[in-house]
Motif scaffolding. Sequence first.
Motif, PDB file in Angstrom:
ATOM      1  N   GLY B 108     -12.989 -24.650  13.525  1.00  0.00           N
ATOM      2  CA  GLY B 108     -14.099 -23.704  13.359  1.00  0.00           C
ATOM      3  C   GLY B 108     -14.266 -23.298  11.908  1.00  0.00           C
ATOM      4  N   ILE B 109     -13.150 -22.985  11.240  1.00  0.00           N
ATOM      5  CA  ILE B 109     -13.216 -22.548   9.836  1.00  0.00           C
ATOM      6  C   ILE B 109     -13.806 -23.644   8.957  1.00  0.00           C
ATOM      7  N   VAL B 110     -13.327 -24.883   9.189  1.00  0.00           N
ATOM      8  CA  VAL B 110     -13.811 -26.004   8.378  1.00  0.00           C
ATOM      9  C   VAL B 110     -15.301 -26.237   8.639  1.00  0.00           C
ATOM     10  N   ALA B 111     -15.689 -26.117   9.890  1.00  0.00           N
ATOM     11  CA  ALA B 111     -17.100 -26.324  10.232  1.00  0.00           C
ATOM     12  C   ALA B 111     -17.980 -25.295   9.533  1.00  0.00           C
ATOM     13  N   LEU B 112     -17.425 -24.108   9.314  1.00  0.00           N
ATOM     14  CA  LEU B 112     -18.185 -23.056   8.635  1.00  0.00           C
ATOM     15  C   LEU B 112     -18.036 -23.161   7.118  1.00  0.00           C
ATOM     16  N   GLY B 113     -17.316 -24.168   6.664  1.00  0.00           N
ATOM     17  CA  GLY B 113     -17.206 -24.391   5.232  1.00  0.00           C
ATOM     18  C   GLY B 113     -16.029 -23.694   4.579  1.00  0.00           C
ATOM     19  N   GLY B 114     -15.091 -23.163   5.359  1.00  0.00           N
ATOM     20  CA  GLY B 114     -13.941 -22.461   4.783  1.00  0.00           C
ATOM     21  C   GLY B 114     -12.777 -23.404   4.557  1.00  0.00           C
ATOM     22  N   ALA B 115     -11.733 -22.861   3.962  1.00  0.00           N
ATOM     23  CA  ALA B 115     -10.534 -23.655   3.750  1.00  0.00           C
ATOM     24  C   ALA B 115      -9.590 -23.449   4.928  1.00  0.00           C
ATOM     25  N   PRO B 116      -8.977 -24.513   5.444  1.00  0.00           N
ATOM     26  CA  PRO B 116      -8.091 -24.378   6.603  1.00  0.00           C
ATOM     27  C   PRO B 116      -6.870 -23.513   6.278  1.00  0.00           C
ATOM     28  N   VAL B 117      -6.399 -22.760   7.299  1.00  0.00           N
ATOM     29  CA  VAL B 117      -5.207 -21.939   7.109  1.00  0.00           C
ATOM     30  C   VAL B 117      -4.019 -22.647   7.731  1.00  0.00           C
ATOM     31  N   SER B 118      -2.828 -22.363   7.230  1.00  0.00           N
ATOM     32  CA  SER B 118      -1.624 -22.993   7.762  1.00  0.00           C
ATOM     33  C   SER B 118      -0.884 -22.017   8.661  1.00  0.00           C
ATOM     34  N   ILE B 119      -0.404 -22.514   9.778  1.00  0.00           N
ATOM     35  CA  ILE B 119       0.339 -21.673  10.713  1.00  0.00           C
ATOM     36  C   ILE B 119       1.813 -21.622  10.349  1.00  0.00           C
TER      37      ILE B 119
END
Lengths: 229, 497
Positions: B108-119
């Motif tokens: 979802g984040i990537v689709a919105l143009g954000g940078a992925p977060v790490s768990i």
Amino acid sequence: MLTFDDVTLSQGAFTLRADWQVAPGLTAVIGPSGGGKSTLLSAVAGFLTPTRGRILWKGQDLAGQAPGGRPVSMLFQDNNLFPHLTTSQNAGLALGPRLKLNDDEAARVEEALSRVGLTGLGGRKPGALSGGQQGRAALARVLLSDRPVVLLDEAFAALGPALRVEMLALVQTTLVAAGRTVLMVTHDPRDAKEHAQTVVLVADGVAHPPRDTAEIFADPPEALRAYLG
Amino acid sequence: MIPAGLAAALILALTLAPLAAVGSRAEAGAGLGAGDWAAIRFTVWQAVVSAVVSVGLAVPVARALARRRFRGRGALVMLLGAPFLLPVIVAVLGLLAVFGRGGLLNAGIVALGGAPVSIYGAGGVILAHVFFNLPLAVRILLQGWLDIPAERFRLAAQLDAPIWSLLERPMLARVVPGAALVIFLICLTSFAVALTLGGGPRATTVELAIYQAIRFDFDLGRAALLALVQVALCVVAAVLAFRLTVIEPVGSGLDRTVARWDKSPWDWLWLAAVSLFLIAPLAMVVWRGIPGLADLPSSVWAASGRSIAVALGATVLSLALSFALALRGGIWMQGIGVLPLASSALVMGTGLFVMVYPFVNPTRLALAVTLAVNAVLALPFGLRVLAPAVRDVREGYGRLAASLGLTGWAGVRIVMLPRLRRPLGFAAGLTFALSMGDLGVIALFATDAQETLPLAMYRLMGAYRMEAAAGAALLLLALSLGGFWICDRGGRIDADL
């Protein structure tokens, strides 16, 4: 003869004294609540050790005998049957701590059940019996055991008036007729008046000697008059 | 049937002997390195944060559950009990599927143009701890809410008094510290979560450091020293928690609501959020696991067999011990019953490792040690269930049984065991599920030949065989919950109460 020989029972600050004998037959134990009626029965059953004196059956001291080893059967206000056992198994526990009965024992259980009017219901569990039938099943167990002293600690208090009268009649025709010594705690003076041969009044820290029912109600002592109102 | 004295001795031996072994082996002179101190700091810090976040989020959720009646409320309350039975590694895989690199959140984040977060790292460790402990906190707080008599709410409504400051805040002030401490204690002994989501200098717990000291450095002296540190942490927290609260693994009687006249629409938001938070990872385990089932290597099936055998053995042993303690009763038996809470899987494992190492290769005893450790660690929970049940049977039927001469073994056989079927079944299910999903001491001991299902699954994840790992996760989930269901059900069928 069940004998209280200069007995004192204590529970905390409460004490109860008894020094008398009771003969076979139905004896009602009456008196104000909290007066020690159940305490008296507990001591006979072996759940409470007297702080003084002896309780004897036929001249033999019961002290030191475990509740299960005494010549005493007891019925409580509730929980007189194990809900996970059938009526036959519950009654059969009078014959020994086992669930499998041999043919002879099974026949005796069946006979006892029919004497209390539960013919053919031995396979049912208590949950499938009415309140009155549960009382009868418990009575069948008492009948089966050959223990001469029977203690009824408000055993039928949860039943309605009609059923209670029925159970008391059954106690008369079975246990009393067989010559057992029955001590019955009751809250209803009418139970005593109409069914008991003798009455023990428990009040003010004393369990009074048993007196003839007709006599004691005709001329009630002060403590009984206060209780009856 | 085990005599209570023997049971107590066995538990004491299994809890204290490893401690003694650890104590004798600990090299105090070597001292703790910088990495060890970091592990200690991280352990305490993450446990505090996990407890605060879990309890903080639990307050609005429990309040919503306490004052809202809706269809599916019973199912939601049941769902809140599920994480207790859930194998940690399965939940981690589910959380990865939602919050991980290729998970739903990042998609979802990537689709919105954000940078992925790490768990991975501290955030992931805390996320997993909240996943496990938020439901527990909700159940404890919900019990607190339901303990407020309904009349007080009516009175407050009549007087138009502020319910929050009059009724709820005082209740929370009483209940929250205990709930937070219990969760703090649980998170102190976190191993599997740290193993899978943590690691590295900034997210290593003491338990994980013990594992690494043995497994990678083979430094038994340092492992033993760390184990002593772990015990000290646990004892302090356990003493505090024991004074403040009782640990209720799965409560009952949470199925009623009290009529209230102050309801906020935010309730629904909280309920939806917590449902989604709990359900999404589980749904992902099932969703991704089904295709993986076909792909399972044969070693996974062998591991399943071992896991079932170990879990069954642990269940029988644990129940026999807790039943013996419950029958005897008394303050000493209670004390012995909670003693294992002061220890941990890795501490006991290290101690047993040190004890057997001079004589046999510890890997040969991997399954036996896992069985024993699981049995002892599950004991406090089994005892919590059985002890009150034994007391109830005694109260209800003790005098009848005594007057019929049903004492000793006859009393146990004819009265106790049949009357205790439900709690016995429930305790058995609990122990089986806990043991089935355990990834603790087995990781310390096992080689490929003795791996259990959780360990096999962990190794599949480590080898990036995610498809097979997902299949194994689904299998493990099914076995844990299925085992619990069978035991619990077995105690209920035809039980006359």
